[in-house]
Design a protein around this motif. Structure first.
Motif, mmCIF file in Angstrom:
data_model
loop_
_atom_site.group_PDB
_atom_site.id
_atom_site.type_symbol
_atom_site.label_atom_id
_atom_site.label_comp_id
_atom_site.label_asym_id
_atom_site.label_seq_id
_atom_site.Cartn_x
_atom_site.Cartn_y
_atom_site.Cartn_z
ATOM 1 N N ARG A 1 0.831 -1.209 0.000
ATOM 2 C CA ARG A 1 0.000 0.000 0.000
ATOM 3 C C ARG A 1 0.864 1.257 0.000
ATOM 4 O O ARG A 1 0.472 2.293 -0.533
ATOM 5 C CB ARG A 1 -0.922 0.014 1.224
ATOM 6 N N LYS A 2 2.021 1.177 0.627
ATOM 7 C CA LYS A 2 2.928 2.325 0.665
ATOM 8 C C LYS A 2 3.733 2.476 -0.621
ATOM 9 O O LYS A 2 4.516 3.409 -0.755
ATOM 10 C CB LYS A 2 3.897 2.186 1.845
ATOM 11 N N GLY A 3 3.517 1.555 -1.570
ATOM 12 C CA GLY A 3 4.224 1.638 -2.834
ATOM 13 C C GLY A 3 5.595 1.003 -2.832
ATOM 14 O O GLY A 3 6.378 1.207 -3.771
ATOM 15 N N LEU A 4 5.908 0.216 -1.810
ATOM 16 C CA LEU A 4 7.211 -0.428 -1.737
ATOM 17 C C LEU A 4 7.243 -1.633 -2.660
ATOM 18 O O LEU A 4 6.372 -2.509 -2.592
ATOM 19 C CB LEU A 4 7.489 -0.862 -0.294
ATOM 20 N N ARG A 5 8.235 -1.660 -3.548
ATOM 21 C CA ARG A 5 8.381 -2.803 -4.454
ATOM 22 C C ARG A 5 9.087 -3.930 -3.719
ATOM 23 O O ARG A 5 10.186 -3.756 -3.181
ATOM 24 C CB ARG A 5 9.189 -2.391 -5.690
ATOM 25 N N LEU A 6 8.470 -5.107 -3.721
ATOM 26 C CA LEU A 6 9.005 -6.261 -3.010
ATOM 27 C C LEU A 6 9.352 -7.358 -4.002
ATOM 28 O O LEU A 6 8.815 -7.408 -5.115
ATOM 29 C CB LEU A 6 7.983 -6.775 -1.995
ATOM 30 N N PRO A 7 10.226 -8.285 -3.602
ATOM 31 C CA PRO A 7 10.546 -9.416 -4.484
ATOM 32 C C PRO A 7 9.277 -10.186 -4.863
ATOM 33 O O PRO A 7 8.364 -10.369 -4.041
ATOM 34 C CB PRO A 7 11.494 -10.261 -3.623
ATOM 35 N N SER A 8 9.245 -10.605 -6.083
ATOM 36 C CA SER A 8 8.023 -11.248 -6.610
ATOM 37 C C SER A 8 7.671 -12.503 -5.844
ATOM 38 O O SER A 8 6.494 -12.782 -5.590
ATOM 39 C CB SER A 8 8.229 -11.582 -8.084
ATOM 40 N N ASP A 9 8.674 -13.270 -5.469
ATOM 41 C CA ASP A 9 8.408 -14.521 -4.757
ATOM 42 C C ASP A 9 7.760 -14.248 -3.409
ATOM 43 O O ASP A 9 6.868 -14.975 -2.970
ATOM 44 C CB ASP A 9 9.720 -15.284 -4.565
ATOM 45 N N LEU A 10 8.187 -13.196 -2.736
ATOM 46 C CA LEU A 10 7.625 -12.844 -1.446
ATOM 47 C C LEU A 10 6.154 -12.462 -1.593
ATOM 48 O O LEU A 10 5.287 -12.930 -0.833
ATOM 49 C CB LEU A 10 8.418 -11.682 -0.830
ATOM 50 N N VAL A 11 5.853 -11.636 -2.562
ATOM 51 C CA VAL A 11 4.465 -11.204 -2.761
ATOM 52 C C VAL A 11 3.589 -12.390 -3.156
ATOM 53 O O VAL A 11 2.473 -12.556 -2.649
ATOM 54 C CB VAL A 11 4.413 -10.107 -3.831
ATOM 55 N N PHE A 12 4.100 -13.218 -4.058
ATOM 56 C CA PHE A 12 3.289 -14.328 -4.536
ATOM 57 C C PHE A 12 2.997 -15.322 -3.432
ATOM 58 O O PHE A 12 1.841 -15.716 -3.214
ATOM 59 C CB PHE A 12 3.993 -15.014 -5.708
ATOM 60 N N ASN A 13 4.010 -15.759 -2.708
ATOM 61 C CA ASN A 13 3.831 -16.821 -1.731
ATOM 62 C C ASN A 13 3.071 -16.380 -0.485
ATOM 63 O O ASN A 13 2.402 -17.194 0.152
ATOM 64 C CB ASN A 13 5.190 -17.380 -1.307
ATOM 65 N N ILE A 14 3.148 -15.110 -0.148
ATOM 66 C CA ILE A 14 2.488 -14.661 1.074
ATOM 67 C C ILE A 14 1.129 -14.042 0.791
ATOM 68 O O ILE A 14 0.183 -14.216 1.564
ATOM 69 C CB ILE A 14 3.398 -13.675 1.833
ATOM 70 N N LEU A 15 0.996 -13.367 -0.338
ATOM 71 C CA LEU A 15 -0.258 -12.662 -0.594
ATOM 72 C C LEU A 15 -1.112 -13.288 -1.678
ATOM 73 O O LEU A 15 -2.349 -13.258 -1.599
ATOM 74 C CB LEU A 15 0.051 -11.204 -0.968
ATOM 75 N N LEU A 16 -0.496 -13.837 -2.715
ATOM 76 C CA LEU A 16 -1.265 -14.266 -3.886
ATOM 77 C C LEU A 16 -1.449 -15.765 -3.991
ATOM 78 O O LEU A 16 -2.350 -16.233 -4.697
ATOM 79 C CB LEU A 16 -0.584 -13.745 -5.162
ATOM 80 N N ASN A 17 -0.624 -16.505 -3.340
ATOM 81 C CA ASN A 17 -0.693 -17.961 -3.476
ATOM 82 C C ASN A 17 -1.735 -18.532 -2.512
ATOM 83 O O ASN A 17 -1.420 -19.235 -1.561
ATOM 84 C CB ASN A 17 0.684 -18.569 -3.200
ATOM 85 N N THR A 18 -2.974 -18.161 -2.802
ATOM 86 C CA THR A 18 -4.080 -18.661 -1.974
ATOM 87 C C THR A 18 -5.136 -19.295 -2.882
ATOM 88 O O THR A 18 -5.291 -18.904 -4.042
ATOM 89 C CB THR A 18 -4.724 -17.521 -1.167
ATOM 90 N N THR A 19 -5.870 -20.226 -2.348
ATOM 91 C CA THR A 19 -6.864 -20.943 -3.141
ATOM 92 C C THR A 19 -8.025 -20.041 -3.550
ATOM 93 O O THR A 19 -8.633 -20.241 -4.603
ATOM 94 C CB THR A 19 -7.399 -22.140 -2.334
ATOM 95 N N GLU A 20 -8.337 -19.047 -2.729
ATOM 96 C CA GLU A 20 -9.494 -18.209 -3.032
ATOM 97 C C GLU A 20 -9.280 -17.379 -4.286
ATOM 98 O O GLU A 20 -10.240 -16.950 -4.933
ATOM 99 C CB GLU A 20 -9.783 -17.281 -1.853
ATOM 100 N N LEU A 21 -8.023 -17.172 -4.669
ATOM 101 C CA LEU A 21 -7.752 -16.371 -5.867
ATOM 102 C C LEU A 21 -7.712 -17.225 -7.128
ATOM 103 O O LEU A 21 -7.515 -16.687 -8.222
ATOM 104 C CB LEU A 21 -6.428 -15.613 -5.706
ATOM 105 N N GLN A 22 -7.860 -18.513 -6.977
ATOM 106 C CA GLN A 22 -7.838 -19.383 -8.153
ATOM 107 C C GLN A 22 -9.080 -19.177 -9.020
ATOM 108 O O GLN A 22 -9.025 -19.316 -10.232
ATOM 109 C CB GLN A 22 -7.743 -20.854 -7.710
#
Length: 2035
Positions: A1224-1245
């Motif tokens: 939210r603060k606009g900080l760019r994070l490593p893709s793996d970190l964002v994917f595994n913690i925020l996006l790698n969930t079943t509800e987004l499938q």
């Protein structure tokens, strides 16, 4: 050397004092014949004979007996007849020589004689001869008078001088009787009112005429005296370097006399005279009684000790003529120049005579006259040698003199100083000579004295030389040598009986602070030894972080010598005694001190006398028995300290090792603390416990309810409550009159009157604190207060602790009471004395009444008071002393005289004329200067300085009030800063006093004079300045540079001397420069200083915070951090967050976790945040959810692998929230970190199943999920989260997906279009064109609330170019647009000129609104031209009202405005208008400004008014002429606004910086941090030779700062080289993770060979991503966007590509390389598609590939082979090209360049967004462009004439695919609307095509005939100007040429360029246009054309040299040395072929 005349004068004058000079009579013969006269030789001979007779008679007066004028009663009297006869003969001789104006010429004759000249004339020779002969009997007479002062043989008084004896005449009985008679007469006076009035008038008249007569009488003598004083008292003045030496009080008054300062010193002079002639304590009592003690017979306070030697020494110095002022420094200069100074004829003659002398002759005059006066005065002021008696008793012990103050002196000839250092070891040396040699032979003195410990010790044996410690410590002497010689701490302990001199301790603390502090903290014995001297308490170190002391080695062995039972049989030395006291104090006291017999035997040795005092103290405070083992709990049993005696060494031990408990149980418990303080050796506790906020007040002490009853309350209880409970005390005591009266019943509580009078103020310091330093009696020396006035603290101390003596000593002393009454801080004493006098008088009266005692005198009678009432005098004098029972006669007379003088003075103002008053005032001031001089030579101790101080201060204040001359004020503050500081040292708060005007004056100085003035100010004045600033800083308007300079000087000069200034200085530190902060004195361990810094750190800039970190790191080394306590961060506070990373990285995980809250409330750099995250999370594997909550956003920087271990725990939820907050603060994070913690969930499938709440929560992540996810969302889902989505930065393709879905909702378009916000980019242009004006306006207003950057031509805005063009052209098609200006303002930058021109008349009619809108340059020019045509007078009258139209002003009009009013203020007003324009000024306008203003005289004063943009447009030829100050101003301007510097061409950047570095003298030596930071963005643009010298320490500690700068390719190589130096990080193969974090994006500066040496294990995917993200962040920043050229960007891209492919295993150069990975879409966003192999891209999953298709299409570095592979993958996913949807086509971008012609024919381009996607690509070839143009026409089913402006804008580069014939059918109006966009593209159209487009623009409905085009049209059409026909191009005028874009110049065919631009036309080019000329174009130019071009390119040089393409910006030529070397090499090869 003196002349023979001077020698004769001195010898004769000294004859009477016993000094024998063997001068023969013939030596005194006058040289009469040297003057030409009318006398015959016979007459001359007779005259000589007569003179000899007179001389013989004069000589016979003494009969050769030097005692002939003795006052002996037996001797015969002298013969007056003989004298009379001699004088008659003398008159007869003089008569023929006397003429009418002889007396007027006498000053001239005297000057000639004293100068030693031989041509002075007959009168002079006669005068000289007679004077010499008369001197001897005159001195004999004076000597006889001196003999009368000798005391009798039986007297005990010291025989003094005649002068002193005369002044003590008041001691005589006769004088006392006269006083008594006079007083009786006054007391019996009873006059009527009329008689009093008559008498008063008579007295006034008498005084008036007397004063007038006196003024007339003393005028001439005072003039002589002033001139003499001005010669001898050289007043300091500013020299060429704007510096001056410090003047004293005499010089201040002399300066004031010359500069019309009104010195009101008459009252002070009267006080001095009264105290001299009527000393208060040396007369009889008015009403003697049994209670009145006889005045002491000892000398009064005014008496002095005899100091003849020092007096004569001073005369020797005074009579030296080496430091005389010149005649121009005296009033003679004003007299001779007739500048209005009135003077008498003799004075004028005197000055004329002096003006004719040379400097050596003036020195002779001074020396001779000085010695004559000395000889004449000596008998009166010195003691007679005949007053010595053999049987005289021993002289009384002399009172030790105060330490003399060192006064710097000079010497014209150093040989006179006798600085023979070789003799100093054998002989005694006068301290004055030591001081003199140190001042005049600094280098040699340091070498011979400071570097010679033996000699230095000898000199230091004299306490007057103790200043040598500080002198040598600050010299260039070898400090290590001095420390080894003087700081021998073991010898200090061995000499236990001798206290260490404080000056020696200061010396060692300054040179060896680390070792000394460590020893004090770790050695308890040494600590007690040092702190036993109260003066050393100021050096109390902070021993908090020092570990407990180790056991003393060899202690047991040493204690073996302390077997006291064996001492009877052995010799006991002083060293043995000292050792046993130190190691076994308790046993020594018990076995030795308690054994009287043993002790007496030891005391028989004279060396052990000190032992008696030690034992007395030890037995008074017996120490407890020592314990056997060291145990804190056993030793520090605080519970028993309140009941029993505690050894002082135990107290010190517990403080060192148990400070927390110590402060709690000792400092916070008053009873314990007070008991410990009873031991003098514990006085150091007052310093240790001073930081405690409060001492708890026992609740039973402050019983306010009981105080309402009439009881007696102890003063100590009242004082304690007043201090500790101020709020309740003021409300329950001061505000309650009943309680206050009850407390005042106790006389000890009378201090409450003063306290409660100021109860609204902050309570002062405690009134009952223990008195240090020996008690009240020692400090309250009332008898010395008249010479050394007390400050407020001492006054209060003595009042509170010694009230009885206070009243008896002060109230009767009228002089002291008068002095105290003048000071605001001590006026309360007068009130107390009045109360005391009334009380004692009433008591006496009551007692007399009760005892029925009758007296003849009324006890209430007061003569002084009665006389004042009788004569109705207005008197401010205090009657306390004159009206007390035991008042002396002198007290009464002093009071009466003061009252009478006060009364007369008030009337004299009207009675005296101004000249008389001025003459008297000057006479008084001159007299005071004389008195000061006498006091300085110790002839008197009349305390002139103390007496006149208030008057001088008041006069200076009045001068500052009335004086307007700032230079005089500056001289007063700078040259007399020390004197003014001493005047202000009153110990009071000056906040509301007039004296504060002096402090205010420091804030009114000019910036140039501020630093030298502050340098000379005293630390006390600096403290007042800081206090004043703190109170008015909110209202004081001072520039930052002024405050910065002030802080800098205080830090550099004053804080190093007095660290206690820091609390007052702290609020101003926000203005300090980083360099000054780093140079702060070493007070890091001072808790008060550290706490104050911690408080202000948050209000400081990052540079200042970093500077404080660097400063603190000097005391907190890595080793200290490593062994520090776990609470180190909390103990240190905010400062630790700003330590350099090299220190910060040594913090342990435990320390970080403990101090995490401290770190979180400060701003940590990303590097430190990453370190904290990885250190903590990698160390602790069991962190809780609370720990992660404390970590907050720092969690995001941890290694992803360390976070994954918390999956499934409560902590993981907090981790997820932290990661989400980071996004939210606009900080760019490593893709793996964002994917595994925020996006790698079943509800987004399943996108359509995601709840709306969850969608809103992850809204920021939707762009990362891509197009495929967005396509899966339903319309209802999107509608529910639309308020959240409308601010998310979606790409155009993603926004189009959302908008397309929302468009299916009925009525969404057009009714809810404004809700889209940033999603407006996804709306089709076709849709926007269908909207009405109302809908468009409402939509425009709505989306403007999200961003103001709707349209940016130079970079990407919110709207796409076709969208912006469509909206703007449609709205401007309505006449009402003038009313909608506020709404359409955000789109003005993209509004075509052709749309604005038809509305210009309406715009001019509403000029007040029009002039506030953000027009571009061409629009402003068009509107301005309309204003000029319709209302030219408005331009003349209201030019400054043009507002934002100022950028459109023509050069001619601007020139007229400048010339119409060429004043500085008018020019500045116009420049201020131009600086406020909304966009960049056009080059032509900036050049015009420089060209016009350069001829103004004040041009160089306008630099800051020009602003950085206009200033940088100046040619370097003008800039290189800048002075240092101007260059500094330009530097500051560029540093504050670097954007305009980055817009310059690289060549000009380099040249400009090179000139700046040369002017600022940065070319040689180390490129320091201060220099680097001062240049800011320009630092990397210095020449390579300077850059490579950058300070390595600064470089490594400031990498964060360096990452943000701009580097050329060469500088990148230098940076890479520095990084690998041993002083930096060393070889690449040794780098670790921390190193990589510090190096950051600089890693891409390394070569490929160097990159391969980095360990593969370090370069993880996350590390590579972070490197890429860091560089992307810089590239997208303000610096990165303007920094690199195409070549440099290409170089960095190749390094990035290599890093990724090598370390991820794509390049199999290493067998350990990883298996190549397939990228995700997320990692392509963090890196770039072009750095990956095409095979990796095509191996991505379909969804991932589709999500990143738009990103690939916009990658400019995507190679053709990669594009081909990607296109093949697109076809696999989306089918054949003919089936591509508009959405897919809009994402292709550069990928479409690989389509074949057939595929281009088959593609469908039906929408403007798909056309625009291909139209922005510049890589098409001509065949592809032609195919695409045809495809557009066929897809849109339009012919060329039907294309509107938005379509033409969307086509972009595709426009060049149209044939020339097709172009001619374009609609000229639509083309004119699209030309704003097309003119900024580097179109690949042929000349014929461009010419066809230009022909359309000349249409009458477009811009009209080309001859009518102005600069605005040429700016608008941009590169299309290339299509102007040759004939028309060659006919362009200057105004039109100025509008041609540099890009158009560079695109012009070379042949055409050479034809259309003659040398005259080329000379009209701007520098930017000339730089754009290509090499091919230049190659076909003629010599004249080349010369013209070179002159434009190099206006900074005198010859045409083209610097383009050179990195250093300097003309290169072969060095002569290089040529010579080459020639020698060639000859060597030719002559020696075999070598």
């Amino acid at each position: 050397m003196w002349s023979a005349l001077a020698a004769c004068i001195v010898c004769i004058l000294f004859a009477s004092t016993g000094i024998i000079c063997d001068v023969k009579q013939a030596g005194l013969q006058p040289k009469l014949m040297q003057r030409t006269t009318n006398q015959t030789p016979v007459e001359g001979t007779k005259l000589e004979e007569d003179i000899q007779k007179v001389i013989a008679q004069i000589h016979s007066l003494s009969n050769g007996d030097t005692r002939s004028f003795s006052s002996s009663t037996t001797g015969a009297g002298f013969d007056l007849n003989t004298y009379y006869g001699a004088l008659v003969n003398l008159y007869n001789i003089f008569q023929p020589l006397l003429r009418e104006n002889f007396l007027d010429d006498l000053p001239k004759i005297t000057i000639c004689i004293l100068s030693g000249r031989d041509d002075c004339g007959l009168e002079a020779e006669l005068t000289k001869t007679v004077s010499l002969e008369l001197a001897k009997p005159l001195l004999t007479f004076l000597t006889s008078l001196r003999l009368q002062t000798c005391s009798s043989l039986t007297t005990d008084e010291e025989s003094g001088s005649f002068f002193r004896t005369y002044l003590r005449m008041g001691d005589s009985a006769a004088f006392s009787g006269f006083q008594e008679t006079f007083i009786n007469i006054l007391s019996s006076l009873s006059l009527s009112k009329n008689l009093i009035n008559v008498l008063g008038g008579l007295i006034d008249a008498t005084v008036t005429y007397t004063l007038k007569f006196v003024a007339l009488l003393i005028q001439v003598p005072m003039d002589y005296t002033r001139i003499a004083l001005q010669f001898g008292t050289k007043v300091p003045v500013l020299d060429e370097k704007e510096t001056c030496r410090q003047g004293d009080l005499k010089q201040l008054i002399m300066w004031g006399l010359k500069n019309n300062v009104s010195w009101s010193l008459s009252t002070s002079l009267i006080d001095i005279l009264l105290d001299i002639f009527l000393p208060q304590d040396q007369s009889a009592f008015m009403h003697p009684g049994p209670e009145c003690q006889t005045p002491p017979s000892a000398p009064s306070q005014r008496s002095i000790s005899y100091a003849e030697n020092s007096t004569m020494n001073y005369y020797d110095t005074l009579c030296d003529s080496y430091n005389l002022a010149t005649i121009n420094d005296t009033m003679c200069a004003d007299i001779l120049s007739s500048s209005g100074v009135e003077s008498s004829t003799p004075v004028i003659t005197f000055c004329e005579a002096l003006s004719s002398l040379s400097s050596n002759q003036i020195k002779n005059v001074w020396s001779n006259m000085c010695y004559v006066i000395q000889t004449l005065a000596s008998p009166l002021v010195s003691r007679s040698s005949d007053c010595s008696f053999d049987n005289a008793g021993p002289a009384p012990a002399a009172t030790p003199l105060p330490k003399p103050r060192r006064v710097a002196r000079e010497a014209s000839n150093l040989k006179q100083l006798a600085c023979n250092y070789n003799d100093w070891l054998q002989n005694d040396v006068d301290p004055v000579l030591v001081s003199l040699c140190s001042d005049n032979e600094h280098v040699e003195f340091v070498k011979q004295v400071c570097s010679n410990a033996v000699l230095m010790r000898k000199l230091l044996s004299d306490k007057m030389n103790s200043w040598l410690y500080g002198y040598c410590a600050n010299s260039s002497a070898d400090h290590s040598y001095m420390v080894s010689e003087f700081c021998q701490y073991d010898q200090w302990l061995n000499k236990f009986t001798n206290m260490v001199d404080t000056s020696l301790l200061v010396f060692c603390m300054s040179l060896d602070s680390v070792r000394l502090t460590e020893l004090i903290c770790e050695n308890t014995g040494f600590f007690m030894f040092i702190m036993s001297n109260p003066e050393n308490l100021q050096f109390m170190p902070n021993c908090t972080n020092v570990p407990p002391p180790l056991p003393i080695p060899g202690l047991d062995m040493q204690l073996d010598f302390c077997h006291y039972s064996e001492w009877q049989e052995m010799e006991i030395t002083k060293d043995l005694l000292a050792m046993c006291i130190r190691l076994d104090q308790s046993g020594f006291t018990k076995k030795v001190c308690s054994n009287a017999t043993f002790l007496n035997n030891l005391l028989l040795n004279s060396q052990n006398t000190w032992l008696e005092e030690h034992c007395r103290t030890s037995l008074s405070f017996p120490p407890p028995e020592p314990t056997q083992a060291f145990n804190i709990a056993m030793w520090c049993n605080y519970n028993t300290w309140g009941e029993q005696q505690v050894d002082d060494s135990v107290v010190g031990l517990c403080w060192q090792n148990d400070q927390i408990a110590f402060q709690k149980n000792v400092c916070c418990k008053q009873s314990v603390l007070e008991k410990l303080l009873q031991n003098p050796l514990n006085k150091w506790l007052t310093s240790v416990c001073r930081d405690m906020e409060e001492i708890t007040v026992p609740p039973q002490a402050c019983k306010y309810s009981d105080w309402t009853r009439p009881i007696i309350v102890d003063m100590t209880e009242v004082a304690l409550c007043a201090e500790m409970d101020p709020l309740n005390f003021t409300s329950k005591v001061c505000a309650n009159n009943t309680v206050l009266q009850n407390l005042l019943a106790n006389q000890d509580n009378t201090w409450l009157i003063e306290h409660c009078a100021n109860y609204s103020k902050d309570p002062g310091p405690s009134s009952n604190k223990s008195v240090e330093g020996g008690g009240v009696t020692k400090q309250c020396q009332y008898s010395s207060w008249i010479t050394s006035p007390p400050d407020a603290a001492l006054l209060a101390l003595c009042w509170e602790n010694d009230q009885t003596n206070f009243f008896l000593s002060i109230c009767p002393n009228d002089g002291l009471l008068l002095f105290l009454s003048r000071e605001p801080w001590s006026q309360w004493v007068n009130k107390m004395c009045t109360t005391y006098t009334s009380y004692t008088t009433a008591t006496t009266t009551s007692n007399n009444s009760n005892n029925n005692t009758s007296t003849t005198t009324d006890p209430n009678f007061c003569l002084a008071r009665n006389l004042v009432k009788e004569f109705n005098w207005s008197c401010s004098t205090i009657f306390a002393s004159a009206c007390q029972p035991c008042a002396t006669q002198n007290m009464v007379l002093q009071t009466v005289v003061r009252c009478w003088v006060d009364s007369v003075r008030s009337r004299m103002v009207d009675l005296l004329t101004p000249p008389v008053a001025r003459a008297l005032e000057q006479a008084v001031s001159t007299t005071v200067v004389l008195l000061l001089s006498l006091e300085e030579v110790q002839l008197t101790q009349w305390h002139v300085t103390e007496t006149i101080r208030p008057s001088v201060l008041k006069s200076v204040v009045n001068y500052f009030k009335l004086e307007d001359n700032s230079d005089n004020k500056r001289v007063l503050l700078q040259c007399f800063g020390t004197v003014l500081s001493s005047l202000l040292q009153t110990g009071r708060n000056l906040q509301n006093t007039d004296e504060m005007l002096l402090i205010k004056a420091y804030f009114n100085l000019s910036l140039s004079s501020l630093r030298p003035v502050l340098k000379e100010a005293h630390n006390h004045t600096i403290r007042l300045i800081l206090q004043y600033y703190a109170s008015v800083k909110d209202t004081l308007q001072l520039p930052n540079e002024y405050l910065s300079t002030m802080v800098s000087e205080i830090l550099q000069t004053h804080l190093v001397k007095d660290v206690t200034l820091f609390p007052e200085l702290a609020p101003m530190l926000t203005k300090a420069s980083p360099a000054d902060i780093q140079a702060l004195p070493s007070s890091q361990n001072n808790i008060n200083v550290r706490d104050k810094i911690n408080e202000i750190l948050k209000s400081m800039t990052p540079d200042q915070q970093q500077a404080f970190g660097l400063w603190y790191s000097k005391a907190l080394s890595p080793s200290n951090i490593t062994r520090g306590q776990q609470s180190l961060i909390r103990d240190t506070g905010n400062l630790i967050a700003y330590l350099p990373f090299q220190n910060f990285q040594h913090l342990s995980a435990a320390q970080l976790l403990d101090g995490l809250d401290v770190l979180q409330r400060n701003t940590l750099t990303p590097l430190k945040q990453e370190f904290v995250a990885q250190k903590l999370i990698s160390t602790y594997r069991n962190l809780t959810a609370q720990d992660f909550s404390r970590l907050g956003s720092i969690t995001c920087l941890a290694d992803p692998a360390d976070l994954y271990v918390y999956k499934g725990t409560e902590a993981f939820r907090v981790i997820r929230e932290s990661i989400m907050n980071c996004t939210r603060k606009g900080l760019r994070l490593p893709s793996d970190l964002v994917f595994n913690i925020l996006l790698n969930t079943t509800e987004l499938q399943v996108p359509s199943a995601v709840p709306a709440e969850r969608l809103a929560e992850i809204a920021l992540l939707l762009p990362s999920l891509g197009v495929t996810f967005l396509q899966g969302l339903s319309t209802n889902q999107l509608l529910s989260v639309l308020p959240t989505l409308n601010s998310i930065p979606f790409s155009p393709a993603q926004a189009a997906v959302i908008v397309d879905k929302l468009s299916s909702v009925n009525g969404f378009i057009p009714d809810r279009l404004g809700e889209l916000g940033s999603l407006i980019v996804g709306v089709k242009t076709e849709t926007l064109l269908t909207l009405t004006s109302d809908k468009l306006l409402s939509t425009l207003v709505a989306i403007s609330q999200h961003t103001q950057c709707l349209c940016l031509l130079d970079r990407k805005g919110l709207l796409l170019p076709p969208q912006a063009n469509a909206i703007a052209t449609k709205l401007w098609g309505f006449p009402e647009v003038v009313i909608w200006l506020n709404d359409v303002a955000p789109l003005l930058g993209c509004t075509p000129l052709i749309s604005v021109l038809p509305r210009k008349r309406l715009l001019v009619n509403s000029l007040s609104n029009t002039s506030t809108k953000p027009w571009n340059t061409q629009q402003a020019k068009g509107i301005f031209r309309e204003v000029l045509d319709t209302n030219p007078n408005m331009i003349k009258q209201r030019f400054l009202n043009l507002g934002t139209l100022g950028q459109g002003v023509s050069c001619a009009v601007l020139r007229d405005r400048f010339q119409a009013n060429p004043s500085l203020s008018s020019v500045r007003s116009i420049l201020a208008l131009l600086r406020q324009q909304p966009g960049l000024l056009h080059t032509s306008l900036k050049n015009c400004i420089i060209e016009v203003l350069y001829h103004f005289e004040f041009f160089f004063e306008l630099l800051e008014d020009l602003g950085v943009e206009i200033a940088l447009s100046m040619p370097v030829s003008a800039i290189k002429r800048f002075s240092t100050d101007m260059m500094n101003s330009l530097r500051r301007m560029i540093k504050a606004g670097p954007h305009h510097f980055l817009l310059l061409s690289r060549t000009k950047q380099l040249l400009l910086v090179d000139k700046m570095v040369q002017r600022l003298d940065m070319y040689t030596g180390v490129f320091t941090e201060e220099e680097f930071r001062s240049l800011g963005i320009m630092a990397p643009f210095v020449v390579d030779e300077v850059f490579i010298q950058v300070d390595r320490r600064f470089f490594i500690q400031n990498l964060d700062f360096l990452h943000g700068l701009c580097y050329s390719s060469i500088k990148m190589e230098i940076v890479a080289r520095i990084l690998q130096e041993p002083a930096a990080f060393g070889p690449v193969q040794n780098w670790d993770q921390t190193t990589l974090s510090q190096v950051d994006r600089f890693l891409f500066f390394l070569t490929k060979d160097q990159l391969q040496q980095i360990s593969l294990a370090l370069m993880t995917v996350e590390r590579i991503e972070k490197l890429f993200m860091s560089h992307h962040r810089w590239e997208r920043g303000d610096v990165g966007m303007l920094c690199s050229d195409e070549t440099e960007r290409k170089t960095i891209f190749e390094r990035q590509q290599f890093v990724l492919q090598f370390f991820l295993g794509f390049l199999k150069l290493n067998p350990q390389s990883l298996t190549p990975m397939v990228p995700t879409c997320e990692i392509l966003h963090t890196t770039a598609p072009s750095v990956w192999l095409s095979s990796s891209l095509t191996s991505m999953s379909s969804s991932a590939f589709s999500n990143c298709l738009e990103l690939m299409g916009h990658d400019p570095f995507l190679a053709s082979y990669q594009r081909t592979e990607v296109l093949r993958r697109v076809k696999q996913i989306y089918g054949p090209v003919s089936s591509f949807s508009q959405a897919v086509i809009s994402q292709l971008g550069v990928i479409a360049t690989q389509l074949s012609l057939d595929e281009l024919n088959a593609i469908r381009l039906t929408e403007r967004r798909s056309i625009a996607a291909l139209g922005t690509v510049s890589d098409w070839n001509s065949r592809q462009l032609a195919t695409l143009f045809s495809t557009v026409l066929s897809s849109t089913k339009q012919n060329p004439s039907q294309l509107d402006s938005s379509t033409l804008v969307a086509m972009g580069y595709i426009v060049c695919g149209a044939k020339a014939t097709e172009m001619r059918s374009f609609n000229p109006i639509e083309l004119s609307k699209a030309v704003l966009r097309l003119g900024r593209l580097r179109l690949s159209c042929s000349e014929e095509q461009l010419q066809a487009l230009v022909e359309l623009l000349t249409h009458s409905l477009a811009f009209g005939l080309m001859s009518s085009w102005g600069t605005d049209v040429f700016i608008e059409i941009g590169v299309l100007a290339v299509g102007i026909p040759d004939m028309a191009m060659s006919a362009l005028v200057k105004e039109q040429i100025e509008g041609i874009a540099p890009l158009a110049i560079s695109m012009m065919p070379q042949e055409k360029f050479a034809v259309v631009f003659s040398q005259e036309k080329i000379a009209m080019f701007s520098y930017e246009q000339a730089v754009a000329v290509t090499d091919n174009q230049r190659s076909v130019l003629s010599d004249l054309q080349k010369t013209a071009l070179a002159m434009v390119l190099t206006p900074w040089d005198d010859k045409p040299v083209d610097f383009r393409g050179r990195s250093l910006g300097l003309a290169l030529s072969h060095s002569p040395l290089c040529l010579l070397s080459g020639l020698l090499m060639l000859l060597t090869v030719l002559l020696c072929p075999d070598t």
